[in-house]
Design a protein around this motif. Sequence first.
Motif, mmCIF file in Angstrom:
data_model
loop_
_atom_site.group_PDB
_atom_site.id
_atom_site.type_symbol
_atom_site.label_atom_id
_atom_site.label_comp_id
_atom_site.label_asym_id
_atom_site.label_seq_id
_atom_site.Cartn_x
_atom_site.Cartn_y
_atom_site.Cartn_z
ATOM 1 N N HIS A 77 0.860 -1.114 -0.036
ATOM 2 C CA HIS A 77 -0.052 0.024 -0.289
ATOM 3 C C HIS A 77 0.826 1.124 0.039
ATOM 4 N N PRO A 78 1.674 1.498 -1.177
ATOM 5 C CA PRO A 78 2.615 2.679 -1.043
ATOM 6 C C PRO A 78 1.903 3.823 -0.772
ATOM 7 N N TYR A 79 0.669 4.253 -1.197
ATOM 8 C CA TYR A 79 0.254 5.667 -1.107
ATOM 9 C C TYR A 79 -0.359 5.780 0.369
ATOM 10 N N ARG A 80 -0.197 4.944 1.166
ATOM 11 C CA ARG A 80 -0.642 5.128 2.675
ATOM 12 C C ARG A 80 0.492 6.231 3.313
ATOM 13 N N ARG A 81 1.459 6.205 2.567
ATOM 14 C CA ARG A 81 2.769 7.089 3.010
ATOM 15 C C ARG A 81 2.525 8.598 2.909
ATOM 16 N N LYS A 82 3.108 9.355 3.871
ATOM 17 C CA LYS A 82 3.202 10.754 3.725
ATOM 18 C C LYS A 82 4.341 11.355 2.905
ATOM 19 N N ASP A 83 5.456 10.997 2.868
ATOM 20 C CA ASP A 83 6.665 11.245 2.197
ATOM 21 C C ASP A 83 6.921 10.708 1.003
ATOM 22 N N LEU A 84 6.005 11.011 -0.140
ATOM 23 C CA LEU A 84 6.234 10.028 -1.379
ATOM 24 C C LEU A 84 7.442 10.348 -2.245
ATOM 25 N N PHE A 85 8.056 11.474 -1.974
ATOM 26 C CA PHE A 85 9.282 11.955 -2.450
ATOM 27 C C PHE A 85 10.441 10.796 -2.213
ATOM 28 N N ALA A 86 10.452 10.652 -0.654
ATOM 29 C CA ALA A 86 11.427 9.809 -0.212
ATOM 30 C C ALA A 86 11.296 8.426 -0.896
ATOM 31 N N LEU A 87 9.948 7.958 -0.758
ATOM 32 C CA LEU A 87 9.516 6.720 -1.215
ATOM 33 C C LEU A 87 10.069 6.313 -2.719
ATOM 34 N N LYS A 88 9.837 7.288 -3.433
ATOM 35 C CA LYS A 88 10.290 6.979 -4.913
ATOM 36 C C LYS A 88 11.902 6.831 -5.022
ATOM 37 N N GLU A 89 12.620 7.749 -4.140
ATOM 38 C CA GLU A 89 13.994 7.553 -4.125
ATOM 39 C C GLU A 89 14.534 6.211 -3.769
ATOM 40 N N LEU A 90 13.520 5.704 -2.886
ATOM 41 C CA LEU A 90 13.908 4.085 -2.143
ATOM 42 C C LEU A 90 13.403 3.025 -2.999
ATOM 43 N N LEU A 91 12.987 3.164 -3.940
ATOM 44 C CA LEU A 91 12.119 2.178 -4.846
ATOM 45 C C LEU A 91 13.156 1.119 -5.395
ATOM 46 N N LYS A 92 14.481 1.483 -5.511
ATOM 47 C CA LYS A 92 15.517 0.748 -6.084
ATOM 48 C C LYS A 92 15.744 -0.467 -5.077
ATOM 49 N N TYR A 93 15.390 -0.448 -3.904
ATOM 50 C CA TYR A 93 15.754 -1.315 -2.813
ATOM 51 C C TYR A 93 14.343 -2.509 -2.984
ATOM 52 N N VAL A 94 13.291 -2.101 -3.733
ATOM 53 C CA VAL A 94 12.129 -3.048 -3.714
ATOM 54 C C VAL A 94 12.213 -4.098 -4.901
ATOM 55 N N ASP A 95 11.595 -5.288 -4.677
ATOM 56 C CA ASP A 95 11.378 -6.333 -5.643
ATOM 57 C C ASP A 95 9.994 -6.263 -6.273
ATOM 58 N N LEU A 96 9.075 -5.996 -5.313
ATOM 59 C CA LEU A 96 7.407 -5.933 -5.796
ATOM 60 C C LEU A 96 6.779 -4.735 -5.128
ATOM 61 N N ILE A 97 5.636 -4.435 -6.012
ATOM 62 C CA ILE A 97 4.946 -3.354 -5.279
ATOM 63 C C ILE A 97 3.539 -4.018 -5.165
ATOM 64 N N GLU A 98 2.831 -3.804 -3.959
ATOM 65 C CA GLU A 98 1.508 -4.549 -3.988
ATOM 66 C C GLU A 98 0.718 -3.232 -4.657
ATOM 67 N N VAL A 99 -0.126 -3.689 -5.658
ATOM 68 C CA VAL A 99 -0.967 -2.720 -6.497
ATOM 69 C C VAL A 99 -2.209 -2.801 -6.249
ATOM 70 N N LEU A 100 -2.697 -3.970 -5.380
ATOM 71 C CA LEU A 100 -4.294 -4.005 -5.151
ATOM 72 C C LEU A 100 -4.023 -4.691 -3.542
ATOM 73 N N ASN A 101 -4.816 -3.901 -2.737
ATOM 74 C CA ASN A 101 -4.998 -4.259 -1.449
ATOM 75 C C ASN A 101 -6.355 -3.834 -0.863
ATOM 76 N N ALA A 102 -6.824 -5.034 -0.509
ATOM 77 C CA ALA A 102 -8.480 -4.926 -0.160
ATOM 78 C C ALA A 102 -9.005 -3.920 0.836
ATOM 79 N N ARG A 103 -7.776 -3.176 1.616
ATOM 80 C CA ARG A 103 -8.432 -2.493 2.745
ATOM 81 C C ARG A 103 -8.021 -1.038 2.478
ATOM 82 N N ILE A 104 -7.615 -0.600 1.236
ATOM 83 C CA ILE A 104 -7.465 0.882 0.959
ATOM 84 C C ILE A 104 -8.396 1.005 -0.239
ATOM 85 N N SER A 105 -8.482 2.368 -0.515
ATOM 86 C CA SER A 105 -9.440 2.705 -1.785
ATOM 87 C C SER A 105 -8.821 2.290 -3.106
ATOM 88 N N LYS A 106 -9.890 2.455 -3.922
ATOM 89 C CA LYS A 106 -9.636 2.234 -5.490
ATOM 90 C C LYS A 106 -8.570 3.066 -5.809
#
Length: 233
Positions: free
Chosen positions: A108-137
């Motif tokens: 659920h990446p867009y639950r975060r507040k500091d999205l700029f920092a998040l995008k800088e850290l994506l190089k350490y990530v293997d997978l992104i959760e793109v559908l989570n049942a507990r957040i909005s469409k």
Amino acid sequence: MVSMNFDFHLHTIYSQDSILHPQKIIKVAKRKGLRGIAVTDHDTIRGALKTKAIVGKDDTFKVIIGAEVKTNCGDVIGLFLDEDIVSKDFIEVCDEIKKQGGVVVLPHPYRRKDLFALKELLKYVDLIEVLNARISKNLNYKAQLLAKERGLTSIGGSDAHTSFEIGRVQTILEDCASLDDNDIRKCLLNGEVRIVGTELPFHLRILSTSIGKYKKEGFTSLIKAGYRIALGR
């Protein structure tokens, strides 16, 4: 090779905000036709270990040991873990997961507040959760765009804390060779997946989070939940 459907994001009673006992998760998951689950309790693998021990030598159902770790830059999920993650620093957590042979998931990446920092850290990530049942469409859609923009492989999960949520979102592994960790890991990292399911209706999302708050905070949290549902917010 066959297709296998998993729920890669569930919480047991070893998470403070979940009421799901491991036995219940297994029972409901099998009833819904899942071939496996990933137990991803908050900051611990104890629930995953307990769930896997209950399944035992059942070679028709897979339990993946995971944890959802709260870091200085939001939550990170580690899958295929052997031990608890110690650090709370985002980069160090990712390193710990990979040293265990695990897979790093950004939930659920867009639950975060500091999205700029998040995008800088994506190089350490293997997978992104793109559908989570507990957040909005809308937030899930933003996560899908982020994964596409950065060329990252997608994963989905229910984020279940109650039994009615289990399997609400499923990740289908296309032509996976077996339920072996290595084969599942390979399918995930190669993007050989299909994600199905939908978000919970608003009132059920509120109900689920409120049950978790009740477990932690007591009765007043339920009163607040009723007020939010009545106002539609």
